[in-house]
Enzyme design. Sequence first.
Site: not given
Lengths: 151, 421
Positions: B138, B241, B379
């Site tokens: 990422h 998350k 990303c």
Amino acid sequence: MNSELRELYQQVILDHNKNPKNFGKIENHNHSSEGFNPLCGDHIHLYLHTDGDIITDISFEGGGCAISKSSASMMTAFVKGKTLAEANHLFERFHEMVTGTGSDDDAYEDLDKLAVLQGVKEFPVRVKCASLAWHTLVAALKNSPESISTE
Amino acid sequence: MINNLKESLVEEKVNTFFNVEAVRKDFPILERTIYGKPLVYLDNAATTHKPKVVIERLKEYYESENSNIHRGVHYLSQLATNKFEETREKVRKFINASSVKEIIFTKGATDSINLFASSFGRKFISEGDEIIITQMEHHANIVPWQMLCEANKAVLKYIPIDDNGELILSDLEKLITPKTKLISFLHVSNSLGTINPAKEIISIAHKHGIKVLLDGAQSIQHSKVDVRDLDADFFVFSGHKIYGPTGTGVLYGKESLLNELPPYQGGGDMIRVVTMEKTSYNELPYKFEAGTPNIAGIIGLGTAIDYVNTIGLENISNYEHELLVYAEKKLLEIEGVKIIGTAKNKAAVISFVLEGIHPHDVGTILDSEGVAIRAGHHCTQPIMQRFGIPATARASFSFYNTMEEVDQLALAIKKVFEVFK
């Protein structure tokens, strides 16, 4: 499918997406510019040939969504033969139309076929897709050395 | 004998039976509609929804416990401090760290990596040193290292990935040199779903005396992470998350290693004594926690961890794997769908492309059906470059998703093809 979506993906837009006009690179260009939409990875390279005040030829390369590709296709077809001042004015009109900032009863008849992209104003995240080619055009005409980003 | 075995298997199946309809009732947002259609939320790798207990915990904190921590002698300040520190213990236990001193609260995984890159870089990275990451990182685990390498004149190297989206591990030993100071990599890929062999990579790194940071932003919510079993030197994750509030995150580090690192930001809470000439720093973990943190959020994160523990990570893992298998099957039944990321070990994340149709158009049309997915590069632009595509559409699952929602996704994808036929 809801009506906004049908409005967005009209047949003419899908056709331009499939068979874009002026796709490729014109060899004798005297202006060019690159545009990016970092959000979705749209990327366009615009090539222009101007003679005095007139855009005599224009083409584009790159990849993107149906909205950005058809917008680029229609834009190149529309501004070919126009003056730089006319192109700049059309950019402003187009921008007004897709952002929905103009008057409500404006039918954008001066934009002719480009008016099919009006549906974009109902999809705020897609406005950048439709306007990427236009921002790149303005940058190319200014011969701006920097690449253009819609972010 | 065989019959007995069969019976015990059936029993096991019943024991791990997962009641998704009951679980869905814990998440108020799942009741809402989008354009008049039930929400089918498949963007869980971007952020997860919050169970009612977490939302109520935030309210309770602000209504009856709100105060600044580690400062006051008054009742509320001590209460807030206790509640805040309870989360530290919950996180310690959740990832099996040795001590609460090893749990540093941050704003999120990105903040954790930046903290670590800044502190570790200042102390240990000098000109010519090398850092290894992977091609599937990422941006949060690429850009901080590029910035550090530029500032300290160090070199950044990448472990490549193959066509399935798996790391080419045989290249790792070739990339390692005596100058290699750190390997930083993600545990689970947010765009491909690949589960990386973390233990193996860490063991290779340690054989060469190299420290490791493991990015757990996409692993912590799907299966048990045991930092001691993995022998990770540093580990990061985001609270939002794992069903907790946004603006919360964790940096775990082995105590002896954290002690060697200089502080990151200066300010209140991270000091012991400040004079006009000099400051001596607080002990772990406070040395890395300057300023008033997201107190409510961290307390809410504690509640989220309790909630996940109640559901059980093993149940989550098993059920999400069933969702993955079913969804991949349903998607591949549709002509023109291609899945990007076909690693052997995958979390419930599916990146896909539709032949001749840009993911952004897919996202808009799916949205009009109430199906929320992510379209874009996630990303992870180097991955997109690796596969020669501008973007993908990504469906990422949580334990509150249902098989019926997978069917909705498949139906919506068929609609996309209809629009573009």
